[in-house]
Design a protein around this motif. Sequence first.
Motif, PDB file in Angstrom:
ATOM      1  N   ASN A 148      34.284  24.476   7.562  1.00 22.23           N
ATOM      2  CA  ASN A 148      34.299  23.115   8.097  1.00 22.23           C
ATOM      3  C   ASN A 148      32.940  22.533   7.757  1.00 22.23           C
ATOM      4  O   ASN A 148      31.964  22.733   8.476  1.00 22.23           O
ATOM      5  CB  ASN A 148      34.532  23.124   9.605  1.00 22.23           C
ATOM      6  CG  ASN A 148      34.532  21.724  10.205  1.00 22.23           C
ATOM      7  OD1 ASN A 148      34.261  20.735   9.528  1.00 22.23           O
ATOM      8  ND2 ASN A 148      34.831  21.641  11.480  1.00 22.23           N
ATOM      9  N   ARG A 149      32.843  21.828   6.631  1.00 22.63           N
ATOM     10  CA  ARG A 149      31.565  21.306   6.162  1.00 22.63           C
ATOM     11  C   ARG A 149      31.778  19.898   5.612  1.00 22.63           C
ATOM     12  O   ARG A 149      32.740  19.634   4.899  1.00 22.63           O
ATOM     13  CB  ARG A 149      30.982  22.189   5.074  1.00 22.63           C
ATOM     14  CG  ARG A 149      29.657  21.678   4.528  1.00 22.63           C
ATOM     15  CD  ARG A 149      29.126  22.620   3.455  1.00 22.63           C
ATOM     16  NE  ARG A 149      28.018  22.045   2.757  1.00 22.63           N
ATOM     17  CZ  ARG A 149      26.748  22.259   3.052  1.00 22.63           C
ATOM     18  NH1 ARG A 149      26.442  23.054   4.054  1.00 22.63           N
ATOM     19  NH2 ARG A 149      25.786  21.705   2.360  1.00 22.63           N
ATOM     20  N   ILE A 150      30.844  19.028   5.949  1.00 27.99           N
ATOM     21  CA  ILE A 150      30.889  17.663   5.430  1.00 27.99           C
ATOM     22  C   ILE A 150      29.480  17.275   4.991  1.00 27.99           C
ATOM     23  O   ILE A 150      28.496  17.704   5.594  1.00 27.99           O
ATOM     24  CB  ILE A 150      31.459  16.673   6.475  1.00 27.99           C
ATOM     25  CG1 ILE A 150      31.647  15.288   5.866  1.00 27.99           C
ATOM     26  CG2 ILE A 150      30.593  16.640   7.722  1.00 27.99           C
ATOM     27  CD1 ILE A 150      32.492  14.363   6.712  1.00 27.99           C
ATOM     28  N   GLY A 154      26.813  18.856   7.793  1.00 32.34           N
ATOM     29  CA  GLY A 154      27.206  19.340   9.102  1.00 32.34           C
ATOM     30  C   GLY A 154      28.671  19.706   9.125  1.00 32.34           C
ATOM     31  O   GLY A 154      29.274  19.970   8.093  1.00 32.34           O
ATOM     32  N   ARG A 155      29.223  19.708  10.330  1.00 29.86           N
ATOM     33  CA  ARG A 155      30.638  20.017  10.497  1.00 29.86           C
ATOM     34  C   ARG A 155      31.331  18.813  11.120  1.00 29.86           C
ATOM     35  O   ARG A 155      30.706  18.017  11.820  1.00 29.86           O
ATOM     36  CB  ARG A 155      30.834  21.258  11.366  1.00 29.86           C
ATOM     37  CG  ARG A 155      30.384  21.096  12.790  1.00 29.86           C
ATOM     38  CD  ARG A 155      30.598  22.396  13.593  1.00 29.86           C
ATOM     39  NE  ARG A 155      30.024  22.274  14.913  1.00 29.86           N
ATOM     40  CZ  ARG A 155      30.651  21.786  15.975  1.00 29.86           C
ATOM     41  NH1 ARG A 155      31.894  21.358  15.867  1.00 29.86           N
ATOM     42  NH2 ARG A 155      30.051  21.710  17.147  1.00 29.86           N
ATOM     43  N   LEU A 156      32.610  18.696  10.844  1.00 32.77           N
ATOM     44  CA  LEU A 156      33.402  17.594  11.377  1.00 32.77           C
ATOM     45  C   LEU A 156      34.036  18.021  12.693  1.00 32.77           C
ATOM     46  O   LEU A 156      34.641  19.095  12.790  1.00 32.77           O
ATOM     47  CB  LEU A 156      34.491  17.190  10.387  1.00 32.77           C
ATOM     48  CG  LEU A 156      35.292  15.949  10.722  1.00 32.77           C
ATOM     49  CD1 LEU A 156      34.393  14.724  10.781  1.00 32.77           C
ATOM     50  CD2 LEU A 156      36.392  15.750   9.699  1.00 32.77           C
ATOM     51  N   SER A 174      38.575  10.416  17.767  1.00 37.00           N
ATOM     52  CA  SER A 174      37.190  10.183  17.371  1.00 37.00           C
ATOM     53  C   SER A 174      36.779  11.249  16.366  1.00 37.00           C
ATOM     54  O   SER A 174      37.049  12.441  16.570  1.00 37.00           O
ATOM     55  CB  SER A 174      36.291  10.255  18.610  1.00 37.00           C
ATOM     56  OG  SER A 174      34.944  10.267  18.237  1.00 37.00           O
ATOM     57  N   TYR A 175      36.160  10.836  15.271  1.00 35.79           N
ATOM     58  CA  TYR A 175      35.670  11.747  14.241  1.00 35.79           C
ATOM     59  C   TYR A 175      34.150  11.693  14.265  1.00 35.79           C
ATOM     60  O   TYR A 175      33.564  10.629  14.068  1.00 35.79           O
ATOM     61  CB  TYR A 175      36.182  11.325  12.863  1.00 35.79           C
ATOM     62  CG  TYR A 175      37.687  11.366  12.758  1.00 35.79           C
ATOM     63  CD1 TYR A 175      38.332  12.503  12.313  1.00 35.79           C
ATOM     64  CD2 TYR A 175      38.451  10.265  13.121  1.00 35.79           C
ATOM     65  CE1 TYR A 175      39.714  12.545  12.230  1.00 35.79           C
ATOM     66  CE2 TYR A 175      39.831  10.309  13.051  1.00 35.79           C
ATOM     67  CZ  TYR A 175      40.461  11.446  12.597  1.00 35.79           C
ATOM     68  OH  TYR A 175      41.828  11.486  12.520  1.00 35.79           O
ATOM     69  N   ASP A 176      33.520  12.823  14.501  1.00 38.15           N
ATOM     70  CA  ASP A 176      32.066  12.885  14.581  1.00 38.15           C
ATOM     71  C   ASP A 176      31.549  13.996  13.679  1.00 38.15           C
ATOM     72  O   ASP A 176      32.185  15.047  13.539  1.00 38.15           O
ATOM     73  CB  ASP A 176      31.612  13.178  16.018  1.00 38.15           C
ATOM     74  CG  ASP A 176      32.072  12.110  16.991  1.00 38.15           C
ATOM     75  OD1 ASP A 176      31.703  10.946  16.788  1.00 38.15           O
ATOM     76  OD2 ASP A 176      32.810  12.446  17.927  1.00 38.15           O
ATOM     77  N   ILE A 177      30.370  13.762  13.111  1.00 38.76           N
ATOM     78  CA  ILE A 177      29.689  14.789  12.331  1.00 38.76           C
ATOM     79  C   ILE A 177      28.621  15.403  13.226  1.00 38.76           C
ATOM     80  O   ILE A 177      27.785  14.689  13.776  1.00 38.76           O
ATOM     81  CB  ILE A 177      29.043  14.198  11.066  1.00 38.76           C
ATOM     82  CG1 ILE A 177      30.136  13.627  10.150  1.00 38.76           C
ATOM     83  CG2 ILE A 177      28.205  15.253  10.352  1.00 38.76           C
ATOM     84  CD1 ILE A 177      29.608  12.807   9.003  1.00 38.76           C
ATOM     85  N   ASN A 226      30.005   8.517  12.498  1.00 37.07           N
ATOM     86  CA  ASN A 226      29.223   8.822  13.698  1.00 37.07           C
ATOM     87  C   ASN A 226      28.624  10.217  13.540  1.00 37.07           C
ATOM     88  O   ASN A 226      29.322  11.158  13.166  1.00 37.07           O
ATOM     89  CB  ASN A 226      30.109   8.795  14.941  1.00 37.07           C
ATOM     90  CG  ASN A 226      30.636   7.406  15.206  1.00 37.07           C
ATOM     91  OD1 ASN A 226      29.910   6.426  15.100  1.00 37.07           O
ATOM     92  ND2 ASN A 226      31.907   7.320  15.546  1.00 37.07           N
ATOM     93  N   VAL A 227      27.325  10.337  13.827  1.00 39.09           N
ATOM     94  CA  VAL A 227      26.611  11.604  13.650  1.00 39.09           C
ATOM     95  C   VAL A 227      25.876  11.946  14.941  1.00 39.09           C
ATOM     96  O   VAL A 227      25.309  11.067  15.594  1.00 39.09           O
ATOM     97  CB  VAL A 227      25.591  11.509  12.488  1.00 39.09           C
ATOM     98  CG1 VAL A 227      24.864  12.834  12.292  1.00 39.09           C
ATOM     99  CG2 VAL A 227      26.263  11.064  11.197  1.00 39.09           C
ATOM    100  N   THR A 228      25.871  13.238  15.283  1.00 36.03           N
ATOM    101  CA  THR A 228      25.079  13.756  16.391  1.00 36.03           C
ATOM    102  C   THR A 228      24.140  14.816  15.836  1.00 36.03           C
ATOM    103  O   THR A 228      24.576  15.702  15.098  1.00 36.03           O
ATOM    104  CB  THR A 228      25.969  14.376  17.482  1.00 36.03           C
ATOM    105  OG1 THR A 228      26.855  13.378  17.982  1.00 36.03           O
ATOM    106  CG2 THR A 228      25.141  14.939  18.626  1.00 36.03           C
ATOM    107  N   ALA A 229      22.855  14.710  16.169  1.00 42.43           N
ATOM    108  CA  ALA A 229      21.850  15.652  15.676  1.00 42.43           C
ATOM    109  C   ALA A 229      20.962  16.116  16.818  1.00 42.43           C
ATOM    110  O   ALA A 229      20.471  15.302  17.597  1.00 42.43           O
ATOM    111  CB  ALA A 229      20.992  14.996  14.595  1.00 42.43           C
TER     112      ALA A 229
END
Length: 115
Positions: A5-7, A78-80, A95-98, A52-55
């Motif tokens: 699972n990689r984006i 990251g991963r999805l 919702s799709y988040d990275i 949308n990204v969370t870090a």
Amino acid sequence: MEQLNRIEIRGNVGNVNIINVGNTRVAHFSVATNFAYKDRNGEPVIETTWHNVTAWEGNKGIPSLEIIAKGFPLYVTGRLRIQKYIAGDGTDKTSYDIIANTIEQVNSNMQPQMS
């Protein structure tokens, strides 16, 4: 079988919200990516997608959140994560988040190429 699972995305930062969670800072931000092509009439079209990204600051690939600022070009891996929920009006939403593993600054000369 090994699972994956990689984006990877490369684009410009939009909105940024950095919060404290305990002793760690977490950034929730958006990144715009462009796909350029020509329509049936040969006219150029640029299609923009917002991600949308969370870090989490302090991860091996994310030593600092200081490089995340509106308009800055970033490369994010990251991963999805997909979340389904029911909205306030009762409709089903997705919702799709990275979830970022690495964040790097990139050259700001990112012009979309026509395919």
